[in-house]
Design a protein around this motif. Structure first.
Motif, PDB file in Angstrom:
ATOM      1  N   ASN A   9       0.945  -1.267  -0.003  1.00 33.38           N
ATOM      2  CA  ASN A   9      -0.112  -0.123  -0.176  1.00 33.38           C
ATOM      3  C   ASN A   9       0.712   1.226  -0.002  1.00 33.38           C
ATOM      4  OD1 ASN A   9      -1.673   2.176   1.510  1.00 33.38           O
ATOM      5  ND2 ASN A   9      -3.188   0.533   0.975  1.00 33.38           N
ATOM      6  N   GLN A  35      -1.664  -0.872  -9.643  1.00 31.05           N
ATOM      7  CA  GLN A  35      -3.281  -1.399  -9.392  1.00 31.05           C
ATOM      8  C   GLN A  35      -3.007  -2.791  -8.923  1.00 31.05           C
ATOM      9  OE1 GLN A  35      -5.636  -0.271 -12.402  1.00 31.05           O
ATOM     10  NE2 GLN A  35      -5.490   1.833 -12.327  1.00 31.05           N
ATOM     11  N   LYS A  37      -5.044  -6.161  -6.307  1.00 30.53           N
ATOM     12  CA  LYS A  37      -5.854  -6.755  -5.301  1.00 30.53           C
ATOM     13  C   LYS A  37      -5.107  -7.865  -4.578  1.00 30.53           C
ATOM     14  CE  LYS A  37     -10.385  -9.066  -4.910  1.00 30.53           C
ATOM     15  NZ  LYS A  37     -11.245  -9.854  -5.523  1.00 30.53           N
ATOM     16  N   ARG A  45      -6.962  -2.169  -4.751  1.00 29.31           N
ATOM     17  CA  ARG A  45      -6.302  -0.708  -4.886  1.00 29.31           C
ATOM     18  C   ARG A  45      -6.232  -0.333  -6.531  1.00 29.31           C
ATOM     19  NH1 ARG A  45      -6.521  -1.154   0.286  1.00 29.31           N
ATOM     20  NH2 ARG A  45      -4.990  -2.125   1.386  1.00 29.31           N
ATOM     21  N   TRP A  51     -12.551   2.526  -5.365  1.00 29.81           N
ATOM     22  CA  TRP A  51     -11.296   2.054  -4.918  1.00 29.81           C
ATOM     23  C   TRP A  51     -10.309   3.007  -5.027  1.00 29.81           C
ATOM     24  CZ3 TRP A  51     -12.615  -1.963  -1.806  1.00 29.81           C
ATOM     25  CH2 TRP A  51     -13.649  -2.738  -2.041  1.00 29.81           C
ATOM     26  N   GLU A  53      -7.380   4.123  -3.237  1.00 24.79           N
ATOM     27  CA  GLU A  53      -5.923   3.647  -2.777  1.00 24.79           C
ATOM     28  C   GLU A  53      -5.298   3.171  -4.140  1.00 24.79           C
ATOM     29  OE1 GLU A  53      -5.049   2.539   1.029  1.00 24.79           O
ATOM     30  OE2 GLU A  53      -7.465   2.487   1.484  1.00 24.79           O
ATOM     31  N   LEU A  54      -4.028   3.332  -3.881  1.00 25.37           N
ATOM     32  CA  LEU A  54      -3.113   2.630  -4.879  1.00 25.37           C
ATOM     33  C   LEU A  54      -2.058   1.848  -4.285  1.00 25.37           C
ATOM     34  CD1 LEU A  54      -2.891   5.388  -7.612  1.00 25.37           C
ATOM     35  CD2 LEU A  54      -3.808   2.895  -8.003  1.00 25.37           C
ATOM     36  N   ASN A  55      -1.277   0.968  -4.939  1.00 25.87           N
ATOM     37  CA  ASN A  55       0.014   0.320  -4.280  1.00 25.87           C
ATOM     38  C   ASN A  55       1.104   0.723  -5.025  1.00 25.87           C
ATOM     39  OD1 ASN A  55      -1.174  -1.723  -2.703  1.00 25.87           O
ATOM     40  ND2 ASN A  55      -1.682  -2.690  -4.356  1.00 25.87           N
TER      41      ASN A  55
END
Length: 97
Positions: A9, A35, A37, A45, A51, A53-55
């Protein structure tokens, strides 16, 4: 040498870089706005309205003797906030120069 690929994250970004530096890992490549999951119970993400948030992801070629210590720190980090999501993958690599 070991290839270390970490996905996490975006909230972990500074902490991941600090962990690498703590063990003298100077070189790495980082991707932002990744991006994805989680495999088991992770939330998507996607950087979208639903959704947001991003990684991020980091790749580093790590000396064999450093890998266990780095992985232990990453695990500790993940266990403190498992809802954020952090995964590390390791495989053997050869350098060509």
């Amino acid at each position: 040498m070991k290839a270390l690929f970490i996905t996490y994250n975006q909230a972990y970004n500074e902490e991941i870089v600090e962990i690498l530096a703590k063990f003298g890992q100077r070189g790495y490549t980082r991707w932002q706005d990744v991006q994805g999951k989680g495999t088991f119970n992770g939330f998507p993400r996607m950087g979208s309205h639903a959704w947001p948030e991003l990684n991020q992801a980091v790749f580093a070629a790590v000396k064999d003797e450093k890998i266990d210590a780095i992985l232990a720190e990453l695990k500790r980090c993940d266990e403190q906030s498992p809802e954020l999501g952090l995964k590390a993958f390791v495989w053997n690599i050869e350098t060509i120069y």
